[in-house]
Scaffold this motif. Structure first.
Motif, PDB file in Angstrom:
ATOM      1  N   GLU A  35       0.828  -1.211   0.000  1.00 40.24           N
ATOM      2  CA  GLU A  35       0.000   0.000   0.000  1.00 40.24           C
ATOM      3  C   GLU A  35       0.859   1.256   0.000  1.00 40.24           C
ATOM      4  O   GLU A  35       0.559   2.218  -0.707  1.00 40.24           O
ATOM      5  CB  GLU A  35      -0.915   0.005   1.221  1.00 40.24           C
ATOM      6  CG  GLU A  35      -2.027  -1.003   1.162  1.00 40.24           C
ATOM      7  CD  GLU A  35      -2.834  -1.031   2.459  1.00 40.24           C
ATOM      8  OE1 GLU A  35      -2.634  -0.151   3.314  1.00 40.24           O
ATOM      9  OE2 GLU A  35      -3.652  -1.949   2.599  1.00 40.24           O
ATOM     10  N   ALA A  36       1.929   1.239   0.787  1.00 38.57           N
ATOM     11  CA  ALA A  36       2.808   2.412   0.854  1.00 38.57           C
ATOM     12  C   ALA A  36       3.476   2.654  -0.496  1.00 38.57           C
ATOM     13  O   ALA A  36       3.599   3.802  -0.937  1.00 38.57           O
ATOM     14  CB  ALA A  36       3.858   2.213   1.936  1.00 38.57           C
ATOM     15  N   ARG A  37       3.896   1.589  -1.150  1.00 43.71           N
ATOM     16  CA  ARG A  37       4.531   1.747  -2.469  1.00 43.71           C
ATOM     17  C   ARG A  37       3.526   2.273  -3.492  1.00 43.71           C
ATOM     18  O   ARG A  37       3.870   3.114  -4.325  1.00 43.71           O
ATOM     19  CB  ARG A  37       5.114   0.418  -2.926  1.00 43.71           C
ATOM     20  CG  ARG A  37       6.369   0.062  -2.180  1.00 43.71           C
ATOM     21  CD  ARG A  37       6.932  -1.252  -2.634  1.00 43.71           C
ATOM     22  NE  ARG A  37       8.188  -1.509  -1.957  1.00 43.71           N
ATOM     23  CZ  ARG A  37       8.755  -2.689  -1.871  1.00 43.71           C
ATOM     24  NH1 ARG A  37       8.182  -3.751  -2.414  1.00 43.71           N
ATOM     25  NH2 ARG A  37       9.901  -2.835  -1.236  1.00 43.71           N
ATOM     26  N   GLU A  38       2.295   1.766  -3.442  1.00 43.27           N
ATOM     27  CA  GLU A  38       1.275   2.242  -4.373  1.00 43.27           C
ATOM     28  C   GLU A  38       0.977   3.720  -4.141  1.00 43.27           C
ATOM     29  O   GLU A  38       0.819   4.485  -5.091  1.00 43.27           O
ATOM     30  CB  GLU A  38       0.007   1.412  -4.234  1.00 43.27           C
ATOM     31  CG  GLU A  38       0.153  -0.009  -4.758  1.00 43.27           C
ATOM     32  CD  GLU A  38      -1.044  -0.880  -4.436  1.00 43.27           C
ATOM     33  OE1 GLU A  38      -1.977  -0.399  -3.752  1.00 43.27           O
ATOM     34  OE2 GLU A  38      -1.040  -2.049  -4.858  1.00 43.27           O
ATOM     35  N   LEU A  39       0.898   4.120  -2.883  1.00 39.87           N
ATOM     36  CA  LEU A  39       0.666   5.525  -2.565  1.00 39.87           C
ATOM     37  C   LEU A  39       1.807   6.392  -3.073  1.00 39.87           C
ATOM     38  O   LEU A  39       1.589   7.439  -3.675  1.00 39.87           O
ATOM     39  CB  LEU A  39       0.501   5.709  -1.057  1.00 39.87           C
ATOM     40  CG  LEU A  39       0.362   7.143  -0.570  1.00 39.87           C
ATOM     41  CD1 LEU A  39      -0.902   7.778  -1.149  1.00 39.87           C
ATOM     42  CD2 LEU A  39       0.357   7.192   0.943  1.00 39.87           C
ATOM     43  N   ARG A  40       3.041   5.942  -2.852  1.00 41.08           N
ATOM     44  CA  ARG A  40       4.201   6.704  -3.324  1.00 41.08           C
ATOM     45  C   ARG A  40       4.174   6.832  -4.841  1.00 41.08           C
ATOM     46  O   ARG A  40       4.464   7.896  -5.386  1.00 41.08           O
ATOM     47  CB  ARG A  40       5.492   6.002  -2.880  1.00 41.08           C
ATOM     48  CG  ARG A  40       6.741   6.784  -3.233  1.00 41.08           C
ATOM     49  CD  ARG A  40       7.967   6.031  -2.859  1.00 41.08           C
ATOM     50  NE  ARG A  40       8.013   4.784  -3.603  1.00 41.08           N
ATOM     51  CZ  ARG A  40       8.813   3.768  -3.308  1.00 41.08           C
ATOM     52  NH1 ARG A  40       9.595   3.839  -2.269  1.00 41.08           N
ATOM     53  NH2 ARG A  40       8.808   2.681  -4.041  1.00 41.08           N
ATOM     54  N   ASP A  41       3.782   5.754  -5.524  1.00 39.81           N
ATOM     55  CA  ASP A  41       3.709   5.817  -6.988  1.00 39.81           C
ATOM     56  C   ASP A  41       2.635   6.785  -7.468  1.00 39.81           C
ATOM     57  O   ASP A  41       2.810   7.459  -8.480  1.00 39.81           O
ATOM     58  CB  ASP A  41       3.447   4.422  -7.561  1.00 39.81           C
ATOM     59  CG  ASP A  41       4.633   3.494  -7.386  1.00 39.81           C
ATOM     60  OD1 ASP A  41       5.733   3.983  -7.028  1.00 39.81           O
ATOM     61  OD2 ASP A  41       4.468   2.276  -7.599  1.00 39.81           O
ATOM     62  N   ARG A  42       1.522   6.866  -6.742  1.00 39.27           N
ATOM     63  CA  ARG A  42       0.468   7.812  -7.122  1.00 39.27           C
ATOM     64  C   ARG A  42       0.892   9.245  -6.857  1.00 39.27           C
ATOM     65  O   ARG A  42       0.556  10.150  -7.621  1.00 39.27           O
ATOM     66  CB  ARG A  42      -0.827   7.502  -6.364  1.00 39.27           C
ATOM     67  CG  ARG A  42      -1.574   6.322  -6.895  1.00 39.27           C
ATOM     68  CD  ARG A  42      -2.985   6.277  -6.349  1.00 39.27           C
ATOM     69  NE  ARG A  42      -3.065   6.326  -4.904  1.00 39.27           N
ATOM     70  CZ  ARG A  42      -3.058   5.273  -4.093  1.00 39.27           C
ATOM     71  NH1 ARG A  42      -2.975   4.062  -4.601  1.00 39.27           N
ATOM     72  NH2 ARG A  42      -3.149   5.420  -2.789  1.00 39.27           N
ATOM     73  N   VAL A  43       1.629   9.461  -5.776  1.00 35.69           N
ATOM     74  CA  VAL A  43       2.028  10.818  -5.407  1.00 35.69           C
ATOM     75  C   VAL A  43       3.115  11.339  -6.337  1.00 35.69           C
ATOM     76  O   VAL A  43       3.123  12.515  -6.702  1.00 35.69           O
ATOM     77  CB  VAL A  43       2.495  10.846  -3.934  1.00 35.69           C
ATOM     78  CG1 VAL A  43       3.136  12.164  -3.581  1.00 35.69           C
ATOM     79  CG2 VAL A  43       1.328  10.557  -3.016  1.00 35.69           C
ATOM     80  N   ARG A  44       4.024  10.467  -6.740  1.00 38.43           N
ATOM     81  CA  ARG A  44       5.135  10.884  -7.605  1.00 38.43           C
ATOM     82  C   ARG A  44       5.176  10.011  -8.860  1.00 38.43           C
ATOM     83  O   ARG A  44       6.031   9.124  -8.984  1.00 38.43           O
ATOM     84  CB  ARG A  44       6.449  10.755  -6.855  1.00 38.43           C
ATOM     85  CG  ARG A  44       6.488  11.696  -5.664  1.00 38.43           C
ATOM     86  CD  ARG A  44       7.867  11.852  -5.176  1.00 38.43           C
ATOM     87  NE  ARG A  44       7.911  12.910  -4.185  1.00 38.43           N
ATOM     88  CZ  ARG A  44       8.965  13.164  -3.471  1.00 38.43           C
ATOM     89  NH1 ARG A  44      10.041  12.461  -3.624  1.00 38.43           N
ATOM     90  NH2 ARG A  44       8.950  14.134  -2.596  1.00 38.43           N
TER      91      ARG A  44
END
Length: 64
Positions: A35-44
């Motif tokens: 989930e954290a990686r997916e969020l980071r990918d969406r943010v950047r």
């Protein structure tokens, strides 16, 4: 040389819990990491795209 017991190696059976609990904690950790990686990918998205391109280049040059 003294015999090293379980307590000396940091493997306290009462504290560690059962294998099922360990696997449950591991699965939860992996879910949160994803989930954290997916969020980071969406943010950047630009950084995520560059990381995907680098991974693809590594896989192209990898020899089996």
């Amino acid at each position: 040389m003294p015999d090293l017991g379980q307590h000396d190696r940091g493997q306290d059976p009462e504290r560690e819990g059962t294998e099922d609990e360990r696997l449950r904690r591991r699965a939860q950790f992996l879910r949160e990491l994803r989930e954290a990686r997916e969020l980071r990918d969406r943010v950047r998205p630009r950084r995520a795209r560059a990381a995907r391109m680098r991974q693809q280049m590594r896989m192209r040059t990898f020899r089996w």
